[in-house]
Motif scaffolding. Structure first.
Motif, PDB file in Angstrom:
ATOM      1  N   UNK A   1       0.987 -13.137  11.691  1.00 46.01           N
ATOM      2  CA  UNK A   1       1.321 -12.875  10.335  1.00 46.01           C
ATOM      3  C   UNK A   1       0.170 -13.462   9.405  1.00 46.01           C
ATOM      4  N   UNK A   2      -0.113 -14.901   9.557  1.00 46.49           N
ATOM      5  CA  UNK A   2      -0.896 -15.505   8.729  1.00 46.49           C
ATOM      6  C   UNK A   2      -2.492 -14.789   8.828  1.00 46.49           C
ATOM      7  N   UNK A   3      -2.651 -14.462  10.165  1.00 45.94           N
ATOM      8  CA  UNK A   3      -4.062 -13.608  10.384  1.00 45.94           C
ATOM      9  C   UNK A   3      -4.232 -12.470   9.633  1.00 45.94           C
ATOM     10  N   UNK A   4      -3.074 -11.790   9.575  1.00 49.11           N
ATOM     11  CA  UNK A   4      -3.104 -10.454   8.839  1.00 49.11           C
ATOM     12  C   UNK A   4      -3.195 -10.543   7.441  1.00 49.11           C
ATOM     13  N   UNK A   5      -2.326 -11.749   6.685  1.00 48.35           N
ATOM     14  CA  UNK A   5      -2.556 -12.148   5.564  1.00 48.35           C
ATOM     15  C   UNK A   5      -3.916 -12.535   5.034  1.00 48.35           C
ATOM     16  N   UNK A   6      -4.611 -13.192   5.804  1.00 52.47           N
ATOM     17  CA  UNK A   6      -5.758 -13.689   5.762  1.00 52.47           C
ATOM     18  C   UNK A   6      -7.026 -12.820   5.660  1.00 52.47           C
ATOM     19  N   UNK A   7      -6.548 -11.635   6.425  1.00 52.73           N
ATOM     20  CA  UNK A   7      -7.789 -10.496   6.539  1.00 52.73           C
ATOM     21  C   UNK A   7      -7.251  -9.368   5.791  1.00 52.73           C
ATOM     22  N   UNK A   8      -6.333  -9.490   5.045  1.00 50.22           N
ATOM     23  CA  UNK A   8      -5.832  -8.286   4.203  1.00 50.22           C
ATOM     24  C   UNK A   8      -5.360  -7.248   5.078  1.00 50.22           C
ATOM     25  N   UNK A   9      -4.593  -7.506   6.224  1.00 49.14           N
ATOM     26  CA  UNK A   9      -4.180  -6.458   6.864  1.00 49.14           C
ATOM     27  C   UNK A   9      -5.023  -5.820   8.136  1.00 49.14           C
ATOM     28  N   UNK A  10      -6.149  -6.297   8.163  1.00 42.79           N
ATOM     29  CA  UNK A  10      -7.186  -5.546   9.041  1.00 42.79           C
ATOM     30  C   UNK A  10      -7.178  -6.348  10.287  1.00 42.79           C
ATOM     31  N   UNK A  11      -6.313  -5.447  11.479  1.00 44.31           N
ATOM     32  CA  UNK A  11      -6.111  -5.941  12.706  1.00 44.31           C
ATOM     33  C   UNK A  11      -7.111  -6.429  13.435  1.00 44.31           C
ATOM     34  N   UNK A  12      -8.613  -5.737  13.416  1.00 50.23           N
ATOM     35  CA  UNK A  12      -9.469  -6.090  14.208  1.00 50.23           C
ATOM     36  C   UNK A  12     -10.195  -7.563  13.669  1.00 50.23           C
ATOM     37  N   UNK A  13      -9.899  -7.532  12.396  1.00 45.17           N
ATOM     38  CA  UNK A  13     -10.546  -8.892  11.934  1.00 45.17           C
ATOM     39  C   UNK A  13      -9.721  -9.914  12.213  1.00 45.17           C
ATOM     40  N   UNK A  14      -8.587  -9.663  12.373  1.00 47.54           N
ATOM     41  CA  UNK A  14      -7.356 -10.834  12.294  1.00 47.54           C
ATOM     42  C   UNK A  14      -7.372 -11.272  13.862  1.00 47.54           C
ATOM     43  N   UNK A  15      -7.865 -10.458  14.818  1.00 47.13           N
ATOM     44  CA  UNK A  15      -8.061 -10.583  16.214  1.00 47.13           C
ATOM     45  C   UNK A  15      -9.104 -11.665  16.290  1.00 47.13           C
ATOM     46  N   UNK A  16     -10.280 -11.270  15.475  1.00 46.15           N
ATOM     47  CA  UNK A  16     -11.482 -12.306  15.660  1.00 46.15           C
ATOM     48  C   UNK A  16     -11.181 -13.617  15.015  1.00 46.15           C
ATOM     49  N   UNK A  17     -10.344 -13.639  14.005  1.00 44.54           N
ATOM     50  CA  UNK A  17      -9.899 -14.663  13.313  1.00 44.54           C
ATOM     51  C   UNK A  17      -9.232 -15.673  14.271  1.00 44.54           C
ATOM     52  N   UNK A  18      -8.241 -15.139  14.862  1.00 43.05           N
ATOM     53  CA  UNK A  18      -7.407 -15.908  15.804  1.00 43.05           C
ATOM     54  C   UNK A  18      -8.235 -16.346  17.116  1.00 43.05           C
ATOM     55  N   UNK A  19      -9.197 -15.445  17.482  1.00 40.70           N
ATOM     56  CA  UNK A  19     -10.197 -16.085  18.605  1.00 40.70           C
ATOM     57  C   UNK A  19     -11.013 -17.287  17.981  1.00 40.70           C
ATOM     58  N   UNK A  20     -11.546 -17.128  16.856  1.00 38.35           N
ATOM     59  CA  UNK A  20     -12.318 -18.277  16.236  1.00 38.35           C
ATOM     60  C   UNK A  20     -11.583 -19.575  16.171  1.00 38.35           C
ATOM     61  N   UNK A  21     -10.259 -19.448  15.992  1.00 42.77           N
ATOM     62  CA  UNK A  21      -9.367 -20.565  15.673  1.00 42.77           C
ATOM     63  C   UNK A  21      -8.867 -21.182  16.943  1.00 42.77           C
ATOM     64  N   UNK A  22      -9.360 -20.339  18.169  1.00 45.89           N
ATOM     65  CA  UNK A  22      -8.980 -20.807  19.509  1.00 45.89           C
ATOM     66  C   UNK A  22      -7.428 -20.464  19.929  1.00 45.89           C
ATOM     67  N   UNK A  23      -6.845 -19.553  19.122  1.00 45.39           N
ATOM     68  CA  UNK A  23      -5.541 -19.100  19.333  1.00 45.39           C
ATOM     69  C   UNK A  23      -5.341 -17.932  20.402  1.00 45.39           C
TER      70      UNK A  23
END
Length: 302
Positions: A23-45
């Protein structure tokens, strides 16, 4: 861009991360799923898309070998009950045989292909009407070779694999290729070797690994050149996991690679050069019917 409970569910399935992290990743990426995946990966999650494309529909994968022609076909149905139905399975077998004989370019051409006194498309319509459940010919692969092609079907049609090799057609070669097909079914490599990995894929993965390293507090005091060496090593390890010939052969006791296993067999069976493989997993990338999970996370979106 707004997002829904369904988006949180899909992101969780893609990454294996917790609901709140998704949910936090989608919030930070304005609902963009692909960007949310990237963000979660960058955070090591999230791991490198290992859980992407999870099975999300029912159906079956079947293989058919006719001499030097190998076919893999996936046909979907609404329920697992129908997928196990003898009439449905016979239909899928007939589809595979038609792919082998007619060599269609795509699914639409396959549907227009003749089968006995009808077409595959009309036969599909008739089966839908008789069985009472929607069915879909999703995809197929056809390999015609001057070498050897073998098939492997896992878990009664949940996963299917074809492997083609330039080699003599003998029992040793076929056993070797069958073992390789089982390896492909189990470990799902994306490429034949690291030479086949596109440069942009390598660069993209390197960027993700760099972001992970820089976000790790343990690396805060490390100089740039040391981090660069770390990233190079991690990338090499990741490529080893996604490239068939460089993967550790699962049946080996001494941790040899698939390529080394092939070399060992070739000493008595003759030269073996794996040229390509195809792997289908039933329903991968498709969406199942809605279940109660959406309701479980709906309150998180409000």
């Amino acid at each position: 861009m707004a997002f829904t409970a369904k988006d949180v569910k899909e992101l969780r399935e893609m990454t294996g991360c917790g609901m709140m992290d998704c949910k936090k990743a989608l919030t930070e990426t304005d609902g963009d799923k692909d960007k949310a995946v990237e963000l979660l990966r960058e955070k090591g999650l999230a791991t490198a898309a290992k859980k992407a494309g999870r099975v999300a529909a029912e159906g079956i994968v079947k293989a058919y070998i006719d001499g030097n022609v190998g076919v893999l076909v996936e046909v979907n149905a609404e329920t697992d009950f129908v997928a196990k139905n003898d009439e449905f399975q016979e239909f899928v077998t007939n589809v595979a045989k038609t792919v082998a004989s007619a060599a269609p370019a795509d699914v639409e051409e396959l549907k227009a292909a003749k089968f006995e006194d009808t077409t595959i498309g009309d036969l599909l319509t008739a089966k839908i009407a008789k069985i009472g459940e929607n069915m879909n010919i999703r995809r197929f692969a056809r390999i015609a070779t001057d070498g050897v092609v073998v098939e492997y079907i896992h878990a009664a049609g949940k996963i299917g694999v074809l492997v083609e090799a330039e080699a003599q057609d003998n029992d040793e070669v076929r056993e070797c290729l069958k073992n390789i097909a089982m390896q492909i079914a189990a470990l799902n490599p994306k490429y034949l070797s690291s030479d086949d990995v596109p440069a942009d894929y390598k660069e993209h993965e390197k960027e993700i690994l760099m972001a992970q390293a820089k976000n790790d507090p343990k690396n805060a005091s490390k100089p740039e050149n040391i981090i660069e060496k770390m990233i190079t090593g991690r990338l090499a390890k990741e490529l080893k996991e996604v490239c068939l010939l460089e993967q550790e052969y699962v049946k080996a006791e001494n941790k040899e690679s698939v390529a080394k296993y092939i070399d060992q067999v070739a000493k008595t069976a003759g030269a073996i050069k794996v040229k390509q493989f195809v792997r289908f997993e039933t329903g991968e990338g498709l969406e199942k019917r809605e279940d109660d999970f959406a309701a479980e996370v709906a309150s998180m979106i409000k």
